[in-house]
Design a protein around this motif. Structure first.
Motif, PDB file in Angstrom:
ATOM      1  N   ASP A 145     -51.667 -97.074  63.588  1.00 52.88           N
ATOM      2  CA  ASP A 145     -51.554 -97.958  62.422  1.00 52.88           C
ATOM      3  C   ASP A 145     -50.577 -97.328  61.432  1.00 52.88           C
ATOM      4  O   ASP A 145     -50.922 -96.393  60.707  1.00 52.88           O
ATOM      5  CB  ASP A 145     -52.932 -98.146  61.786  1.00 52.88           C
ATOM      6  CG  ASP A 145     -52.911 -99.208  60.687  1.00 52.88           C
ATOM      7  OD1 ASP A 145     -51.831 -99.751  60.404  1.00 52.88           O
ATOM      8  OD2 ASP A 145     -53.980 -99.480  60.119  1.00 52.88           O
ATOM      9  N   MET A 146     -49.358 -97.843  61.394  1.00 53.77           N
ATOM     10  CA  MET A 146     -48.331 -97.266  60.535  1.00 53.77           C
ATOM     11  C   MET A 146     -48.669 -97.415  59.054  1.00 53.77           C
ATOM     12  O   MET A 146     -48.304 -96.572  58.237  1.00 53.77           O
ATOM     13  CB  MET A 146     -46.980 -97.914  60.823  1.00 53.77           C
ATOM     14  CG  MET A 146     -46.379 -97.538  62.164  1.00 53.77           C
ATOM     15  SD  MET A 146     -46.179 -95.742  62.368  1.00 53.77           S
ATOM     16  CE  MET A 146     -45.008 -95.371  61.091  1.00 53.77           C
ATOM     17  N   LYS A 147     -49.363 -98.483  58.687  1.00 55.26           N
ATOM     18  CA  LYS A 147     -49.741 -98.656  57.281  1.00 55.26           C
ATOM     19  C   LYS A 147     -50.705 -97.561  56.844  1.00 55.26           C
ATOM     20  O   LYS A 147     -50.596 -97.014  55.745  1.00 55.26           O
ATOM     21  CB  LYS A 147     -50.371-100.042  57.088  1.00 55.26           C
ATOM     22  CG  LYS A 147     -49.392-101.191  57.275  1.00 55.26           C
ATOM     23  CD  LYS A 147     -50.073-102.521  57.057  1.00 55.26           C
ATOM     24  CE  LYS A 147     -49.080-103.673  57.238  1.00 55.26           C
ATOM     25  NZ  LYS A 147     -49.730-104.999  57.057  1.00 55.26           N
ATOM     26  N   SER A 148     -51.643 -97.226  57.741  1.00 61.72           N
ATOM     27  CA  SER A 148     -52.595 -96.156  57.413  1.00 61.72           C
ATOM     28  C   SER A 148     -51.892 -94.805  57.369  1.00 61.72           C
ATOM     29  O   SER A 148     -52.231 -93.943  56.550  1.00 61.72           O
ATOM     30  CB  SER A 148     -53.729 -96.124  58.447  1.00 61.72           C
ATOM     31  OG  SER A 148     -54.430 -97.339  58.450  1.00 61.72           O
ATOM     32  N   VAL A 323     -45.570 -99.118  68.697  1.00 56.47           N
ATOM     33  CA  VAL A 323     -45.648 -99.017  67.242  1.00 56.47           C
ATOM     34  C   VAL A 323     -44.999-100.221  66.569  1.00 56.47           C
ATOM     35  O   VAL A 323     -45.584-100.852  65.678  1.00 56.47           O
ATOM     36  CB  VAL A 323     -44.989 -97.708  66.760  1.00 56.47           C
ATOM     37  CG1 VAL A 323     -44.873 -97.696  65.239  1.00 56.47           C
ATOM     38  CG2 VAL A 323     -45.796 -96.498  67.222  1.00 56.47           C
ATOM     39  N   VAL A 324     -43.778-100.569  66.998  1.00 55.05           N
ATOM     40  CA  VAL A 324     -43.043-101.675  66.364  1.00 55.05           C
ATOM     41  C   VAL A 324     -43.732-103.010  66.639  1.00 55.05           C
ATOM     42  O   VAL A 324     -43.858-103.858  65.738  1.00 55.05           O
ATOM     43  CB  VAL A 324     -41.583-101.691  66.855  1.00 55.05           C
ATOM     44  CG1 VAL A 324     -40.838-102.911  66.321  1.00 55.05           C
ATOM     45  CG2 VAL A 324     -40.863-100.417  66.423  1.00 55.05           C
ATOM     46  N   SER A 325     -44.186-103.219  67.865  1.00 59.39           N
ATOM     47  CA  SER A 325     -44.886-104.473  68.193  1.00 59.39           C
ATOM     48  C   SER A 325     -46.134-104.628  67.344  1.00 59.39           C
ATOM     49  O   SER A 325     -46.391-105.700  66.776  1.00 59.39           O
ATOM     50  CB  SER A 325     -45.248-104.493  69.682  1.00 59.39           C
ATOM     51  OG  SER A 325     -44.103-104.429  70.494  1.00 59.39           O
ATOM     52  N   SER A 326     -46.932-103.558  67.250  1.00 65.77           N
ATOM     53  CA  SER A 326     -48.162-103.620  66.468  1.00 65.77           C
ATOM     54  C   SER A 326     -47.865-103.894  64.986  1.00 65.77           C
ATOM     55  O   SER A 326     -48.546-104.715  64.352  1.00 65.77           O
ATOM     56  CB  SER A 326     -48.926-102.303  66.616  1.00 65.77           C
ATOM     57  OG  SER A 326     -50.074-102.285  65.804  1.00 65.77           O
ATOM     58  N   TYR A 327     -46.844-103.245  64.449  1.00 67.99           N
ATOM     59  CA  TYR A 327     -46.508-103.419  63.030  1.00 67.99           C
ATOM     60  C   TYR A 327     -46.027-104.845  62.744  1.00 67.99           C
ATOM     61  O   TYR A 327     -46.455-105.470  61.763  1.00 67.99           O
ATOM     62  CB  TYR A 327     -45.428-102.422  62.627  1.00 67.99           C
ATOM     63  CG  TYR A 327     -44.991-102.550  61.190  1.00 67.99           C
ATOM     64  CD1 TYR A 327     -45.776-102.056  60.149  1.00 67.99           C
ATOM     65  CD2 TYR A 327     -43.794-103.193  60.865  1.00 67.99           C
ATOM     66  CE1 TYR A 327     -45.382-102.196  58.837  1.00 67.99           C
ATOM     67  CE2 TYR A 327     -43.394-103.336  59.550  1.00 67.99           C
ATOM     68  CZ  TYR A 327     -44.195-102.834  58.544  1.00 67.99           C
ATOM     69  OH  TYR A 327     -43.800-102.987  57.237  1.00 67.99           O
TER      70      TYR A 327
END
Length: 546
Positions: A145-148, A323-327
């Motif tokens: 989770d890049m936001k976290s 990472v990019v797909s999830s974001y």
């Protein structure tokens, strides 16, 4: 007068006529929109089919091209099928004693290759290893989770970088000293061993979190966030070190140094492009499309970059793709091409389905092939003892570094020791990378090369050290998490509910329910009893009244 009144349409008749005209016009517009949507769906299905078939055929062609497929000889495929089946059985048996199943898979491969005549060709083993690496890194990227990560405190970043780098440097220096291998090759071994296994750490920490242990201070979330990003750091440094350690004679030192960073940048760029492509959820509008396409793109990047002699780019591309797909799914970007504003569940569902594929196919193949690639006859005397010393020294330094990193935090001594011990299990990344130096050395230094014998010996030493680290640290990590987590971490108390508030909310719910039932009764009386809408309303009332 009476006849005139009869000929004159009433206001109710006019309203009915207008309503029917409006309804028929609305039906025509709906039919037009349906036809347009159906046409778009057919076009989308055609695009999906073309893309999926192309990527699938490309992946199959890359596998057959790499393995030199011979239709007259099916023995290697039979052998790898047997190893896969025995690995599944080994994982099931070891799981019965509450240990990671990959230990049983690894042991099954070791037993098969050292006690029977069943063997897997190196190219086929390399293909299975690369596929397994692509899948596990894709899962890690989807879980991250890049936001976290951006909101996380500095303790998360320190715990991600410092213990791993300390272990890698110490392990690399001792490998140079004990195995007499080149410096950069020793550093490559160090960063292979530095990666923490998300399959072991994350699973154990999530179980503790569900039970409420350490939740108040965010200890499970801290370890999970750091574990998800730890692999990225280790793989990035490994790509640089292995490019400097094993290079062709034509390549200069500067070119070899650039090979590692170039692999990382190329992988990040390819993964970002693949993630942007996956963000078009108006085309990839179902779960199976997103899961299948994401998996095929990761395998395509891995095998394509491996064919171009940039295997590090394949690893970085796989994790960047996740990472990019999830974001982008979570953010609903780009808005013109996304199915909804926010699709936070897309990454979780895709990761869950890919985890099933990992458990059934790729995990047994990866660990079974790694175990079968280590023959005890090829290990020089004294290697296992030296490997044991390297693994123990590196793990101790890692635990000590993790303990110091958490010094200024509000954790107790027991909690800090728990974080340090839980932060040591190794499995998946080691299994995926440990055979790579040996295979690369065989490609770069042929049999008649003067350095061939030395690099083959060093490659086998790296392989045996990594396998030994899995066998030692994976069960120790599980035992520490399971045994110490419930003793040393504080459990969150269950909050008591106010009875008065509960009664008040319950009475409000009953009033709202009665009001809804009355509204449904009015609607049922107004609508024709033969209408499909009437049947639906009756069913809804029956469900609500229960």
């Amino acid at each position: 007068m009476i006849s005139k009144q009869k000929d004159k349409p009433s206001s109710r008749t006019v309203e009915t006529t207008l309503s029917n005209s409006s309804s028929s016009l609305h039906d025509e517009i709906s039919k037009f929109e349906y036809c347009m949507r159906k046409g778009r769906i057919k076009a989308n299905e055609f695009i999906v089919t073309i893309v999926l078939v192309t990527l699938f055929l490309f992946s199959i062609w890359m596998v057959l091209r790499e393995n030199g497929f011979d239709r007259d000889s099916m023995k290697p495929f039979l052998n790898i099928s047997i190893v896969w089946l025995v690995s599944i059985c080994g994982g099931f048996i070891i799981q019965m004693v509450h240990l990671p199943p990959n230990l049983g898979m690894l042991a099954a491969g070791l037993v098969m290759t050292n006690t029977t005549s069943i063997s897997i060709p190196e190219r086929m083993s390399s293909t299975a290893t690369s596929a397994g690496l692509a899948i596990i890194l894709l899962r890690s990227g989807l879980e991250l989770d890049m936001k976290s990560v951006r909101k996380s405190s500095s303790i998360t970043m320190r715990l991600t970088v410092i213990p791993g780098v300390v272990e890698a440097v110490v392990t690399g220096l001792f490998a140079v000293l004990l195995f007499d291998m080149p410096f950069w090759l020793g550093m490559s071994l160090g960063f292979i061993l530095a990666a923490v296994s998300p399959a072991v750490v994350v699973d154990g920490m999530l179980k503790l979190q569900n039970l409420g242990y350490g939740v108040e201070k965010g200890i499970p979330s801290l370890i999970v966030a750091a574990a998800s990003f730890d692999d990225v750091v280790a793989i990035c440094f490994f790509s640089i070190c292995i490019g400097l350690a094993i290079k062709s004679e034509e390549a200069t030192g500067f070119e070899a140094f650039l090979h590692g960073p170039l692999s990382c940048l190329l992988g990040i760029a390819l993964g970002a492009v693949g993630g942007a492509f996956m963000s078009i959820t108006k085309i990839w509008d179902t779960t199976w499309k997103r899961t299948t396409l994401t998996t095929l793109i990761a395998l395509t990047i891995m095998f394509g970059m491996k064919a171009l002699s940039y295997p590090g780019a394949g690893a970085m591309g796989s994790i960047t793709l996740g990472v990019v797909s999830s974001y982008l799914w979570d953010s609903g970007l780009p808005k013109q091409l996304a199915l909804h504003d926010k699709n936070s569940q897309f990454a979780d569902i895709a990761e869950h389905q890919i985890s099933i594929l990992w458990t059934i196919a790729f995990e047994p193949l990866l660990f079974g092939c790694i175990g079968s690639s280590l023959s005890f006859d090829l290990i020089p005397p004294g290697t296992l003892l030296k490997s044991l010393g390297i693994v123990c020294i590196g793990s101790i330094c890692r635990v000590f570094a993790a303990f110091l990193v958490t010094a200024r935090c509000s954790y107790s001594i027991k909690e800090r020791i728990f974080i340090s011990l839980a932060w040591m299990a190794k499995a998946t990344v080691q299994a995926a990378l440990c055979s790579f130096p040996l295979l690369l050395a065989k490609e770069v230094y042929p049999y008649d090369h003067p350095l061939h014998q030395h690099y083959i010996q060093w490659g086998n030493q790296i392989l045996s050290t990594a396998i030994l680290s899995i066998c030692l640290t994976a069960p120790l990590g599980v035992i520490c998490i399971q045994a110490l987590g419930q003793r040393w971490l504080e459990k969150r108390e269950i909050e008591q509910v106010d009875d008065e508030a509960c009664c008040t909310s319950g009475s409000e719910l009953i009033k709202s329910r009665k009001k809804t039932l009355l509204e449904l009764d009015d609607l049922i009386q107004k609508i024709d009893a033969t209408s499909p809408k009437s049947e639906l309303l009756v069913e809804a009332r029956e469900i609500l009244s229960e």
